[in-house]
Design an enzyme around this catalytic site. Structure first.
Site, PDB file in Angstrom:
ATOM      1  CB  SER A   1      -0.662  -0.096   1.597  1.00 49.40           C
ATOM      2  OG  SER A   1      -1.876   1.211   1.401  1.00 49.40           O
TER       3      SER A   1
ATOM      4  CG  ASP B   1      -5.761  -2.500  -4.793  1.00 48.95           C
ATOM      5  OD1 ASP B   1      -6.516  -1.662  -4.110  1.00 48.95           O
ATOM      6  OD2 ASP B   1      -4.274  -2.447  -4.031  1.00 48.95           O
TER       7      ASP B   1
ATOM      8  CG  HIS C   1      -5.212  -2.094  -0.412  1.00 50.82           C
ATOM      9  ND1 HIS C   1      -4.392  -1.611  -1.652  1.00 50.82           N
ATOM     10  CD2 HIS C   1      -4.956  -1.603   0.702  1.00 50.82           C
ATOM     11  CE1 HIS C   1      -3.586  -0.882  -0.735  1.00 50.82           C
ATOM     12  NE2 HIS C   1      -4.256  -0.292   0.341  1.00 50.82           N
TER      13      HIS C   1
END
Ligand SMILES: [Ca+2]
Length: 562
Positions: free
Chosen positions: A204, A443, A480
């Site tokens: 991330s 994601d 994610h």
């Protein structure tokens, strides 16, 4: 073993020769020597033994084996070192700042350093266990690395730090530049020698940190492990705010964005995607491995029924199709400028993670980051309201302001947040360093299409092939960094080390589902008909995991990278 020509590069050279392209053969890339390890020689006295500029070591304590556990495994005995760098009072907002950090130094050291890049907007010193890959299969600390974790220069995960220009820069990249030589100095003091090999990784925002480090600090690290990177984070956040506006307009319950695209409707679209795309990789198994072919095969307008009456979860309204299709194609401003990237259609849209990013974080997380950390000038902190900013703010204005600078905020967000020249990794490449990148194709906040476009640009900048120093692995169905209908548990740090130090280039990485009984935690998004231990190869791009035509569809050995 040292000095042996890098095998894949040599094979490429042979292939080019055979094709008559020998004039431009790249030289074989260097192989870095393997780390040999060492034993912790000091812990408590590191408080006084470490003398590094602008640094205070606040504590150093021996931690007994088993005090921490990761994925059910006890963490071996180590030394925890905590401290601060560059403590100061901001001349802009009057608040105190420092770069807080902790290091965890294993008694039995493998000779390597791991920089643990954290997610979100940083702002807390998370435990320096060096979590790598999704699904917590293992950790760098447990594997014998000395690990650092930091808050990246602000002590709370609150976007108000963005009012201070230096805190912006530390968050963007400068904390990494300050911490790295300090951490290597601590390791020298603790073991009697500095790290023999150094690695950097995160997911991330941590993936962003890693790509930025690969660009700015490639001389200081040997391996980079990039997960679901938000390497153009300000743009992704504005695109997500554009989504919030669209879902708010579709919502049947005002203020509840999730009613603009319900769980049933998202499951409907996921199923329609599977109907068109699942078998393109050779088997209908609930995984869309051939992401590229799927985008050509699936049409939202055509393949999802249009409601003829009230929305009931079995169809999308014409208004939904008109709003949601363009979000997948890539959100635009009111004046038609593309903000970020397209998102691929995939099977993982019906999950809680997807919904949280689109309907909640778009109002309450992306907003503060855009308005307070990235815009120049920032919004007024005293009156800032995230949901109002998202739903009434102008996208073109946000886009202009994340590209702006002034006398106080001397670098724009796009300068301090993103890797400079991301497709030029010449320093990394030429010194023998390696990069592995993974990205979930479901994601919802950072698009794997953006990462694919970057990797294609990297290939183009390297004669059409970057595989001798950087490889990209898509994770079908993964949301994610973790979760989704996916095989989301894998270790990419071990293959990265083997590539850097042994020259073993990874063609694929084994991944597992996290079904019932998994030590890394059970993935609630797994379809019930999957085996709890389903496995798949994650294939180096552009190859696709393809069914061999026989064998269990639950087993990675029934698939090959084609
Ligand atoms: Ca499939």
């Amino acid at each position: 073993m040292h000095g042996q020509p890098y095998l894949a590069a040599a094979a490429t050279a042979l292939l080019l020769s055979a094709c008559g392209g020998g004039d431009n053969n790249p030289p074989a890339l260097p192989r870095l020597a393997a780390a040999t390890g060492g034993t912790l020689a000091a812990c408590a006295d590191l408080v006084t033994r470490v003398a590094f500029p602008d640094t205070t070591i606040t504590a150093a304590n021996a931690i007994a084996a088993g005090t921490l556990t990761i994925a059910g495994k006890p963490v071996a005995a180590h030394c925890q070192v905590t401290g601060q760098m560059f403590k100061r009072v901001s001349p802009v907002d009057g608040k105190s700042y420092a770069i807080g950090f902790e290091m965890r130094l294993p008694n039995n050291w493998n000779g390597r350093f791991f920089y643990q890049a954290n997610g979100g907007i940083d702002g807390s010193v998370t435990t320096a266990t060096g979590d790598v890959g999704a699904g917590r299969l293992d950790s760098a600390l447990n594997m014998g690395f000395a690990v650092i974790s930091s808050d990246a220069g602000h002590g709370t995960p609150n976007p108000a730090f963005g009012i201070d220009p230096q805190a912006r820069l530390d968050y963007g990249y400068q904390a990494v530049g300050k911490l790295t030589p300090m951490a290597k100095n601590v390791i020298q003091a603790a073991y009697g020698k500095g790290p023999e090999r150094s690695y950097f990784g995160g997911c991330s925002n941590g993936g962003r940190h890693t790509m930025v480090a690969a660009s700015r600090y490639a001389d200081q690290y040997d391996g980079f492990l990039v997960g679901d990177p938000g390497f153009r984070l300000p743009l992704a956040a504005i695109a997500n705010i554009a989504g919030a506006k669209a879902y708010a307009a579709l919502a049947t319950t005002p203020g509840d964005l999730s009613t603009g695209f319900t769980t049933a409707e998202r499951a409907l679209v996921s199923k329609a995607v599977l109907n068109k795309c699942d078998a393109l990789d050779g088997v209908a198994d609930g995984l869309v491995q051939d992401t590229k072919a799927c985008q050509a095969a699936f049409k939202l307008e055509r393949d999802v029924p249009t409601c003829t009456a009230t929305r009931d979860g079995s169809c999308l309204s014409a208004a939904q199709k008109a709003a949601i299709g363009p979000l997948f194609a890539g959100a635009i401003t009111g004046t038609g400028a593309k903000i970020y990237a397209s998102f691929p259609y995939d099977a993982g849209l019906a999950t809680a993670n997807w919904a949280t990013w689109k309907f909640n974080n778009s109002l309450n997380l992306d907003t503060g980051a855009v308005g307070l950390i990235w815009q120049t000038p920032p919004e007024n902190l005293a009156t800032f309201n995230g949901p109002d900013f998202a739903l009434t703010g102008d996208l073109a204005s946000m886009l202009a302001k994340v590209n702006a600078s002034n006398a106080i905020y001397t670098e724009s967000a796009m300068s301090f947040m993103t890797p400079p020249n991301p497709d030029n990794l010449g320093i990394l490449k030429n010194r023998g360093a390696k990069m592995m990148v993974y990205h979930g194709t479901s994601d919802p906040i950072f698009s794997s299409d953006d990462t694919t476009a970057w990797y294609e640009a990297l290939r183009a900048a390297n004669g059409g092939d970057a595989a001798n120093f950087a490889r990209y692995f898509r994770v079908p169905g993964m949301n994610h960094c973790v979760g989704g209908p996916a095989t989301d548990q894998f270790d990419m740090l071990t293959p990265l080390v083997n590539w850097v130090e042994k020259g073993q280039a990874p063609d694929s990485v084994l991944a597992n589902a996290r079904g019932a009984g998994n030590s890394g935690g059970v993935n609630a998004d797994l379809p019930s008909i999957w085996s709890a231990t389903r496995s798949r190869p994650l294939c180096a791009y552009p190859k696709v995991a393809t069914y061999k035509g026989s064998g269990s569809i639950e087993d990675a050995t029934s698939f090959s990278c084609q």
